[in-house]
Design an enzyme around this catalytic site. Sequence first.
Site, PDB file in Angstrom:
ATOM      1  N   LYS A 293     -19.716 -20.358 -13.306  1.00  0.00           N
ATOM      2  CA  LYS A 293     -20.301 -19.502 -12.262  1.00  0.00           C
ATOM      3  C   LYS A 293     -19.961 -20.037 -10.875  1.00  0.00           C
ATOM      4  O   LYS A 293     -19.692 -19.265  -9.949  1.00  0.00           O
ATOM      5  CB  LYS A 293     -21.817 -19.416 -12.455  1.00  0.00           C
ATOM      6  CG  LYS A 293     -22.208 -18.704 -13.747  1.00  0.00           C
ATOM      7  CD  LYS A 293     -23.723 -18.722 -13.951  1.00  0.00           C
ATOM      8  CE  LYS A 293     -24.100 -18.021 -15.253  1.00  0.00           C
ATOM      9  NZ  LYS A 293     -25.535 -18.044 -15.519  1.00  0.00           N
TER      10      LYS A 293
ATOM     11  N   SER B  54     -29.661 -14.752 -17.273  1.00  0.00           N
ATOM     12  CA  SER B  54     -29.290 -15.430 -16.032  1.00  0.00           C
ATOM     13  C   SER B  54     -29.374 -14.518 -14.815  1.00  0.00           C
ATOM     14  O   SER B  54     -28.946 -14.911 -13.743  1.00  0.00           O
ATOM     15  CB  SER B  54     -27.868 -16.001 -16.150  1.00  0.00           C
ATOM     16  OG  SER B  54     -26.936 -14.966 -16.324  1.00  0.00           O
TER      17      SER B  54
ATOM     18  N   GLY C 238     -15.286 -23.758 -26.353  1.00  0.00           N
ATOM     19  CA  GLY C 238     -14.880 -23.375 -25.006  1.00  0.00           C
ATOM     20  C   GLY C 238     -14.116 -22.078 -25.015  1.00  0.00           C
ATOM     21  O   GLY C 238     -13.786 -21.520 -26.074  1.00  0.00           O
TER      22      GLY C 238
ATOM     23  N   VAL D  37      -8.132 -23.219 -23.384  1.00  0.00           N
ATOM     24  CA  VAL D  37      -8.476 -24.451 -22.653  1.00  0.00           C
ATOM     25  C   VAL D  37      -8.001 -25.706 -23.388  1.00  0.00           C
ATOM     26  O   VAL D  37      -8.261 -26.816 -22.950  1.00  0.00           O
ATOM     27  CB  VAL D  37      -9.997 -24.530 -22.390  1.00  0.00           C
ATOM     28  CG1 VAL D  37     -10.437 -23.424 -21.465  1.00  0.00           C
ATOM     29  CG2 VAL D  37     -10.781 -24.502 -23.691  1.00  0.00           C
TER      30      VAL D  37
END
Length: 805
Positions: free
Chosen positions: A735, A692, A368, A372
């Site tokens: 996103k 993407s 990650g 985090v």
Amino acid sequence: MADDVLLPTPTEEQPKLPEELPVLPLRDVVVYPYVILPLSVSREKSIRAVDTALVENRMILLLSQKQTEMDNPKPEDLYQVGTAALIMRVLKLPDGRIRALVQGLQRVRVEYFTETENLFKARVEPLGEPEMKSPDLEQDALLRSVKQTLEKAVALGKTLPQEVLVIAGNLDNPGRLADLVASNLDLKLAQTQEVLEIAHPGLRLKRVNELLQREIQLLEVQQKITMEARGEMDKSQREYYLRQQLKAIQQELGEGSELAEEVTAFRDKLAKMKVPEEPLVEIERNLKKLERMHPDSSETAVTRTYLEWMTELPWGTFTEDNLDLKQAQTVLDEDHFGLAKIKDRLLEFLAVRKLKPDLRGTILCFVGPPGVGKTSLGKSIARALGRKYSRISLGGVHDESEIRGHRRTYVGAMPGRIVQALHQVKSMNPVIMLDEVDKIGRDMRGDPSAALLEVLDPEQNHTFRDHYLNVPLDLSQVLFLANANELDPIHPAFKDRMEIIHLNSYTLEEKLGIAEQHLIPKQLEKHGVTRQQLSIPRRALKAIITGYTREAGLRQLERELGAVCRKVARRVAEGTLKKKLVLTDAGIHELLGPVKLLQDERLKAPRVGVVTGLAWTSVGGDVLFVEALKMPGKGGLILTGQLGDVMKESAQAALSYIRSRGEAFQIDPEVFQKQDLHIHFPEGAIPKDGPSAGLAIATVLLSVLKDVPVRNTLAMTGEIDLRGEALAIGGLKEKALAALRLGIKDILIPHANQKDLEEIDPELRKQLRFHPVKHVEEVFEQALVGWKRPGAPAAKPKSKVKSRR
């Protein structure tokens, strides 16, 4: 189970056997005819069988179990040949058990079982022994051989009652002698049952003779081992005497006293440790070598350092695991806010460890963005298990010797990081966190990630060999964890040995919860500020998160909270803080200065040639405006914004698809010959790459070519192929957070990514509307103002597609 095997009774009279007998299963003993044996009966069915036999005729069938550990055997779990026995005496104990004294009567074979709920009986057929002919030469020789071998076994150390030898010497019946000898040998259950099932006396005695010969071989080997051990003991005593003489000579000469004291200290330390055989041999070899060395030689220092490492490692020292799942849940909740699926996976891991303590092969890797909580999860697991914790930082490590250690031929050689970690925590089963495994380097000195393959392979790490120690080290009880920011740089074989657990970016609500429960109390205590002096309400905390940080984790937020606490601490120390400070927007501006991050703003109105795209970065999601325009030229495609190869290929694929559909889209073919198309990604100093942006590029190209504006309330992510299919992407949660931060609630995603919606928090899904699409023309239809798919009928008013909840 049996306590002791008694001698056969001299009586030959036998009561008549009934056709049906209650069955008493025996775990680990076989009873022979004419043998008296005490039995301890504790199982309910067995107690009922004894009671039934006492009521009827005191006779019972003794059958041995095929598997001794079975508590409730069925008929198929018992041998078919057993011994009908007479219950001579019964004693009931206070705890409910029964002590029964039984005498074997006759071999019988079970014809069939009649089972009831409380007990089962069996219909039996006696196994009569065939009549023996008059003794012949072979039978006499066999009888004499068995008796002599039995005496030899006693001479070699076999413990037998004297009465057994006397009775055996007087027995001339082959069958009775075979049963007597077999009942007093330490045979396995299957061998004892095999003897019981042989009805012919001569054949039975012949088989017992073979087993007795094997017992003699075992006794001879045992005697040899005992003699060798006694010889080693004598050798050790001689060495001790010579060593004491050497010490006296060295004292007279004034040499080696300090070295001898060190050797003695090493030996004393070694005596208190549980060192495996091979390391122990190596330590002893180096101790003997150290005794013969000169105290001032350089090799003495090398050997001394090696012995210090070897005797300070925690050989045989283990911490006891605490596998209380409720406590583990409490620890994880105390240390971490949210992360429900991660906590469930960790609790499942601990549950399996509880049911299967010798579990091997599970290495968890937390992947990650920075901040985090990957490393702190490892600390929580160690705290929940009650194990020691060590962290090995692998970022920037290029040398394989950092893992495997240096060979002792080099000056300044040291063990590898794994051995150092065990030495530090003083335990052979700690939790070791391999930090930043995606940042391991590789050069001429080797590949550390390849060296870690042996460490993490459960089939190899029980004999891990450090170059410095040069002895096998058992790492199978070590719980290895790893963490990384990205998966791509990790060695494929290294990645294959780990179970990947993804930690996504934190939402605003998660950041608020973590800050209130963990960060604010931590910073207040760290800076000596109390809650009576400073209060940070949720509204102010939200303003700090949105105006001064933009990250996936919490490190920058913690720094900003630390800055607030420092400035308040100064006021407290100077005496200028007269009352409790409740942080407001004005107070934030005063303490932290002007807002550092201006929030992205969505387009105020639909525009031609501008599409709102979404991107994933290592620190979270981001909004990516894709711009395009056309100009006179020769049909070229210009790409700017420091794009990677994947982005360039996506742009070329999008243009090729639109050109292939130019006639359907009613685009003049000369446009592709006389116009140049320029696609730009703002913030050109930041490298951009990844699969993407294909849908966004195709949409912005069609918008420019047809002069159709793109909706400003819509964001999109997804890749495209030459057929116009929408391909799946990753990082959907990050996103979506970026789109929500911009104020956009409608997001176009590939249809294949619908499964990823389950990974997004329900609270976040309530605020967004996801529109799955299978083809790029569905994107055109929803993103371009007034656009209709070529050949499609007039569209009815379309209802909004809501996300799955």
